[in-house]
Write an enzyme that holds these catalytic residues in place. Structure first.
Site, PDB file in Angstrom:
ATOM      1  CD  GLU A  95      46.304 -79.933  21.264  1.00 17.91           C
ATOM      2  OE1 GLU A  95      45.874 -80.014  20.772  1.00 17.91           O
ATOM      3  OE2 GLU A  95      47.467 -79.951  21.381  1.00 17.91           O
ATOM      4  NE  ARG A 106      58.452 -79.823  12.155  1.00 14.86           N
ATOM      5  CZ  ARG A 106      59.669 -80.037  12.584  1.00 14.86           C
ATOM      6  NH1 ARG A 106      60.615 -78.971  12.263  1.00 14.86           N
ATOM      7  NH2 ARG A 106      59.401 -79.524  13.856  1.00 14.86           N
ATOM      8  CB  CYS A 122      52.012 -84.957  21.060  1.00 20.36           C
ATOM      9  SG  CYS A 122      52.494 -84.602  22.230  1.00 20.36           S
ATOM     10  CG  HIS A 148      50.830 -79.654  22.655  1.00 22.48           C
ATOM     11  ND1 HIS A 148      49.582 -80.816  21.306  1.00 22.48           N
ATOM     12  CD2 HIS A 148      52.075 -80.692  22.091  1.00 22.48           C
ATOM     13  CE1 HIS A 148      50.795 -81.149  21.327  1.00 22.48           C
ATOM     14  NE2 HIS A 148      52.249 -81.616  21.181  1.00 22.48           N
TER      15      HIS A 148
END
Ligand code: PCA
Length: 217
Positions: free
Chosen positions: A82, A92, A145, A169
């Site tokens: 990342e 979500r 995360c 990830h």
């Protein structure tokens, strides 16, 4: 020679999963080291707030020179290193404590974003050289995360200037993907190999290489 400490974190399972590849991988590296470094692995709860509190306590305890937080990204096909953490929680699904923040700041008043201070391009390069699929990712999402990634970078920027930090990830494990037909996966062995490479590259690369890692979409 002083030994550097590397802190690796993984998450507890979340959503409908009974395992989290990030914890399965990092826990296999707990205690790994050479004469110049030692790895400590720890698990974070998949809970907004508590995850950063746990991470901050681990950093205060171990004072790592390098922190690599790792999480599951079930839709990703490769090891995603990342680039940037953003100051927003927009969940979500509910976290493991039932909370689902929408458009909340990770750190009220904090900067909009922090870049990882790991050599992300060199890590991707090293992984590909080793035959492991990897890419730079331009978003860590807006769930726990990214929240932890932002919290780690904020701690580094404000309290621990000698700590380099970032987030990786990883995809589902094959046994998880078997329950999500069509979903990509990587084996645990590949994940562990990838994290070993990420640790070594982070420890040995003072300034990142310049190699294209962008996307258009
Ligand atoms: N992945 C989630 C949170 C915990 C994890 O392993 C995420 O990508 O936000």
């Amino acid at each position: 020679m002083t030994r550097q400490t590397v802190l690796l974190t993984g998450f507890e399972p979340f959503g409908h999963e009974s395992i989290n590849p990030s914890w399965e991988a990092v826990r296999r590296l707990d205690g790994w080291g050479e004469e110049d470094f030692a790895v400590v692995a720890a698990q974070l709860p998949c809970v907004f707030g508590a995850a950063i509190d746990t991470l901050n306590a681990l950093v205060a305890q171990h004072r790592p020179q390098v922190l690599i937080a790792v999480g599951q990204a079930g839709s990703r096909a490769d090891i995603s290193v990342e680039r940037v953490a953003i100051n927003v929680d927009d969940a979500r699904i509910a976290d493991n404590a039932g909370s689902q923040p929408v458009d909340a700041a990770v750190v009220p008043g904090g900067p909009a974003a922090y870049f990882a201070t790991l050599p992300i391009k060199a890590i991707v390069h090293g992984l590909r050289q080793a035959g492991i699929p990897a890419s730079v990712s331009q978003t860590a999402g807006t769930f726990v995360c990214n929240h932890v990634f932002y919290g780690a970078m904020h701690a580094a920027a404000t309290l621990h200037p000698n700590m380099r930090a970032g987030f990786i990830h990883i995809p589902f494990l094959p046994e998880q993907a078997a329950r999500h037909p069509g979903a990509p996966s990587l084996s645990l062995e590949t994940d562990v190999d990838a994290l070993r490479i990420a640790v070594r590259v982070a420890l040995t690369t003072a300034s990142d290489i310049k190699e294209m890692g962008g996307r258009i979409d």
